[in-house]
Design an enzyme around this catalytic site. Structure first.
Site, PDB file in Angstrom:
ATOM      1  N   LYS A 140       1.112  -1.289  -0.167  1.00 12.59           N
ATOM      2  CA  LYS A 140      -0.035   0.119  -0.517  1.00 12.59           C
ATOM      3  C   LYS A 140       0.917   1.167  -0.414  1.00 12.59           C
ATOM      4  CE  LYS A 140      -4.181  -2.430   1.836  1.00 12.59           C
ATOM      5  NZ  LYS A 140      -5.112  -2.856   3.532  1.00 12.59           N
TER       6      LYS A 140
ATOM      7  N   GLN B 201      -4.830  -1.248   9.569  1.00  9.55           N
ATOM      8  CA  GLN B 201      -4.179  -2.668   8.504  1.00  9.55           C
ATOM      9  C   GLN B 201      -4.922  -3.509  10.095  1.00  9.55           C
ATOM     10  OE1 GLN B 201      -3.419  -3.353   6.166  1.00  9.55           O
ATOM     11  NE2 GLN B 201      -4.425  -5.696   5.753  1.00  9.55           N
TER      12      GLN B 201
ATOM     13  N   ASP C 185     -10.838   3.317   4.440  1.00 10.66           N
ATOM     14  CA  ASP C 185     -11.552   2.180   4.274  1.00 10.66           C
ATOM     15  C   ASP C 185     -13.099   2.457   4.454  1.00 10.66           C
ATOM     16  OD1 ASP C 185      -9.641   0.438   3.928  1.00 10.66           O
ATOM     17  OD2 ASP C 185      -8.904   0.382   6.133  1.00 10.66           O
TER      18      ASP C 185
END
Ligand code: NDP
Length: 291
Positions: free
Chosen positions: A51, A95, A118
């Site tokens: 990422k 994460q 997200d």
């Protein structure tokens, strides 16, 4: 047709790269994505590094911060509060999974909604359900892009189509169902208690499988000409002793004989998920500046 996630993701990244350049010219800085990883889970290490690298590759200021496995929840919350307050940070990604002892809900709820790249914060979930602009989870956005490519090729018309989403997680299934509904499909959301899944599949013009069980959806269940999006990532033993391979939730070889368009695993939804993380970072940056 095979929906080639890699080449479609490359198109998305090119769009983001242009947007990032435009943003940097106007505002004198690049959009900033901060990724927080707690602990040393090997798969998470690979994902977060990818990422960070993908962000830098399109000109985003990507920064990975690794916190030790023994980090306490209060320390992680303090780190998130600092990033929330930092004006150079546009997007924050924590994460998952988090180590035992850290409350996932409390942590995800602590991310400022306007930096919630997200799209997991209840504020953004509520906006999505209300059909208002929101930061939307990356994987369903990637699936919608694959479906849009199939529509552009004349395989399906989303408006009025019958769509079946299998799996109702907050990360994939539920937001996917919302996006399809907003695009005017008629949506059914199936899960482990659903009766007669094959019959539902046979009626679906668009089928999205997000189950996490290898090759569950058989070729003969697919409606001829349907668009099939396979979100699943499952590792199974390979023919060669001691080796493994990745398969989706759909029996690809069978299903591709009937589908009008189908995404493979690997190389389908996966590359788009990362591409939409970048797109969401740019979007968060633009929305924050616009106030
Ligand atoms: P979850 O485990 O959170 O959800 C799985 C869903 O599938 C649940 O709603 C469950 O039902 C349902 N389910 C399980 N078994 C069946 C069955 N036999 N028939 C019908 N439904 C069933 O998974 P996620 O949504 O997080 O992920 C799904 C898959 O997608 C995984 O393989 C994951 O690795 C992959 N994934 C891939 C991404 C990518 O970038 N390509 C990103 C995110 C996930 P119930 O609710 O009743 O338990």
């Amino acid at each position: 047709m095979i929906l080639d996630g890699k080449s479609i993701a490359e198109k998305v990244r090119a769009e983001v790269r242009e947007g990032v350049e435009r943003f940097a010219r106007r505002h004198g800085r690049a959009p900033g994505l901060d990724v927080l990883l707690v602990g040393e889970d090997p798969a998470s290490q690979v994902y977060t590094r990818n990422k960070e690298r993908a962000a830098r590759d399109v000109g985003i200021r990507g920064r990975l911060e690794v916190l030790p496995a023994e980090t306490r929840e209060a320390e992680l919350l303090a780190r998130i509060a600092a990033l929330n307050a930092d004006p150079s940070v546009d997007a924050i990604l924590v994460q998952l999974p988090l180590p035992a002892g850290i409350g996932e809900t409390r942590v995800l709820d602590a991310v400022a909604p306007d930096k919630d790249v997200d799209g997991f914060h209840p504020h953004n979930v509520g906006l999505l359900v209300s059909g208002r602009p929101a930061l939307v989870p990356c994987t369903p956005l990637g699936c919608m892009r694959l479906i849009a490519e199939a529509e552009a090729a004349g395989v399906v018309q989303v408006r009025g189509a019958r769509a079946l989403v299998i799996g109702r997680s907050n990360i994939v299934g539920k937001p996917m169902a919302q996006l399809l509904q907003s695009a005017h499909a008629t949506v059914t959301l199936a899960h482990s208690h659903t009766r007669d899944l094959p019959a539902l599949c046979r009626e679906a013009d668009i089928l999205v499988a997000a189950i996490g069980r290898p090759e569950t959806i058989r070729g003969e269940w697919i409606k001829p000409g349907a668009v099939v999006i396979d979100v699943g990532i499952n590792r199974i033993p390979a023919a060669e002793e001691g080796k493994t391979r990745l398969v989706g939730d759909v029996a690809f070889a069978e299903a591709k004989e009937r589908a009008g368009a189908i995404s493979p695993v690997p190389g389908g939804v996966g590359p788009l998920t990362i591409a939409y993380l970048l797109a969401n970072t740019l979007r968060a940056a633009e929305q924050r500046i616009a106030g």
